[in-house]
Design a protein around this motif. Structure first.
Motif, mmCIF file in Angstrom:
data_model
loop_
_atom_site.group_PDB
_atom_site.id
_atom_site.type_symbol
_atom_site.label_atom_id
_atom_site.label_comp_id
_atom_site.label_asym_id
_atom_site.label_seq_id
_atom_site.Cartn_x
_atom_site.Cartn_y
_atom_site.Cartn_z
ATOM 1 N N GLN A 271 0.831 -5.331 7.963
ATOM 2 C CA GLN A 271 0.922 -5.416 9.419
ATOM 3 C C GLN A 271 1.300 -6.828 9.863
ATOM 4 O O GLN A 271 2.101 -7.007 10.781
ATOM 5 C CB GLN A 271 -0.407 -5.010 10.048
ATOM 6 N N CYS B 158 -0.494 3.303 10.301
ATOM 7 C CA CYS B 158 -0.542 2.416 9.131
ATOM 8 C C CYS B 158 -0.468 3.212 7.827
ATOM 9 O O CYS B 158 0.257 2.824 6.897
ATOM 10 C CB CYS B 158 -1.815 1.573 9.157
ATOM 11 N N GLU C 208 -15.473 -3.303 -1.452
ATOM 12 C CA GLU C 208 -14.123 -2.730 -1.420
ATOM 13 C C GLU C 208 -13.758 -2.108 -2.760
ATOM 14 O O GLU C 208 -12.819 -1.322 -2.858
ATOM 15 C CB GLU C 208 -13.101 -3.798 -1.020
ATOM 16 N N ASN D 54 -13.694 2.342 7.023
ATOM 17 C CA ASN D 54 -12.648 1.372 7.360
ATOM 18 C C ASN D 54 -11.908 0.904 6.115
ATOM 19 O O ASN D 54 -10.673 0.744 6.129
ATOM 20 C CB ASN D 54 -13.253 0.174 8.092
ATOM 21 N N ASN D 55 -12.638 0.665 5.032
ATOM 22 C CA ASN D 55 -12.010 0.206 3.790
ATOM 23 C C ASN D 55 -11.054 1.242 3.214
ATOM 24 O O ASN D 55 -10.057 0.890 2.577
ATOM 25 C CB ASN D 55 -13.076 -0.156 2.752
ATOM 26 N N PHE E 83 -9.013 3.299 4.859
ATOM 27 C CA PHE E 83 -7.728 3.175 5.541
ATOM 28 C C PHE E 83 -6.971 1.937 5.083
ATOM 29 O O PHE E 83 -5.745 1.955 4.974
ATOM 30 C CB PHE E 83 -7.932 3.120 7.053
ATOM 31 N N LYS E 84 -7.684 0.862 4.801
ATOM 32 C CA LYS E 84 -7.038 -0.377 4.381
ATOM 33 C C LYS E 84 -6.494 -0.304 2.963
ATOM 34 O O LYS E 84 -5.753 -1.194 2.532
ATOM 35 C CB LYS E 84 -8.024 -1.544 4.485
ATOM 36 N N ASN E 85 -6.860 0.750 2.226
ATOM 37 C CA ASN E 85 -6.443 0.865 0.832
ATOM 38 C C ASN E 85 -5.651 2.143 0.533
ATOM 39 O O ASN E 85 -5.420 2.473 -0.625
ATOM 40 C CB ASN E 85 -7.663 0.784 -0.078
ATOM 41 N N ARG F 96 -4.490 3.828 12.884
ATOM 42 C CA ARG F 96 -4.739 4.017 11.458
ATOM 43 C C ARG F 96 -3.768 5.043 10.876
ATOM 44 O O ARG F 96 -3.307 4.906 9.741
ATOM 45 C CB ARG F 96 -6.186 4.460 11.233
ATOM 46 N N ASP G 34 -1.032 -2.086 5.001
ATOM 47 C CA ASP G 34 -2.388 -2.635 4.981
ATOM 48 C C ASP G 34 -2.402 -3.831 5.926
ATOM 49 O O ASP G 34 -1.444 -4.065 6.675
ATOM 50 C CB ASP G 34 -2.808 -3.013 3.558
ATOM 51 N N ASP G 35 -3.484 -4.618 5.928
ATOM 52 C CA ASP G 35 -3.584 -5.755 6.858
ATOM 53 C C ASP G 35 -2.447 -6.756 6.655
ATOM 54 O O ASP G 35 -1.879 -7.267 7.624
ATOM 55 C CB ASP G 35 -4.934 -6.452 6.691
ATOM 56 N N MET H 117 0.839 -1.185 0.000
ATOM 57 C CA MET H 117 0.000 0.000 0.000
ATOM 58 C C MET H 117 0.879 1.242 0.000
ATOM 59 O O MET H 117 1.869 1.307 0.716
ATOM 60 C CB MET H 117 -0.894 -0.017 1.244
#
Length: 200
Positions: free
Chosen positions: A178, A168, A83, A108-109, A111-113, A165, A174-175, A1
């Protein structure tokens, strides 16, 4: 990411409330698991008429074609969980969305992307929306490290973000990223399990 540290870019205004994930990326564009090529479906029904002809949509105007920040209305990203919505925004080049509120799953999605969603009071968003309507002159800076937005007129606005967040995004984690930070611990645990439970 990709990391998010500080972003100075044109902000595009989208003064609509309750923009759901189907408006962001309609269902017919969800057949792929790739994160690229989705910009053609981004806001498809807002960008094109029933015959597929382009409308006068903000992101297609010359002043906003390079926009990386979106100023939007309340409850952005509501609707079904997909997503593909943040993927499509990223494929367009958008890295930050500012709105009065966001739907939880979409938030939430983001931050993950690698997208920074910022929730601000309505009056603050309204002021940024007015600035964004200036077109290519609507360049603002979003600094995640200091948690500040600097408007085109030099005004500084503070925003809140969850510390984890923030960490990250600043580090591009990303997940999976981590989890990979814990590889040594995972390997050590697996070796211990093999030794203590060889039958497993």
């Amino acid at each position: 990411m990709e990391k998010f540290t500080s972003l100075t870019a044109v902000a595009a205004p989208l003064p609509l409330v309750n923009i759901d994930t189907d408006m962001i990326i309609p269902k017919q564009f969800l057949k792929t698991v790739k994160r690229t090529g989705l910009r053609e479906g981004l806001f498809f029904e807002l960008r094109t008429d029933e015959n597929g002809n382009p409308k006068d949509f903000v992101l297609d105007k010359p002043a906003y074609k390079e926009a990386k920040i979106l100023i939007a209305g309340d409850n952005f990203g509501c609707g079904s969980s997909r997503e593909h919505a943040p993927w499509a925004l990223l494929d367009q080049g958008l890295r930050c969305v500012i709105a009065p509120s966001f739907a939880d799953i979409f938030y939430n999605n983001c931050f993950k992307n690698g997208i920074l969603p910022i929730a601000l009071p309505q009056e603050t968003v309204d002021a940024l929306m007015e600035e964004a309507e200036r077109g290519a002159n609507a360049t603002i800076t979003v600094d995640l490290e200091t948690q500040e937005i600097t408007g085109a007129d030099g005004q500084t606005i503070s925003f809140d973000v969850d510390p984890h967040r923030k960490h990250c995004l600043l580090n591009g984690l990303d997940d999976i990223g981590q989890s990979l930070q814990k590889v040594a611990n995972i390997d050590s645990y697996e070796e211990q399990r093999k030794a203590s439970c060889p039958w497993v």
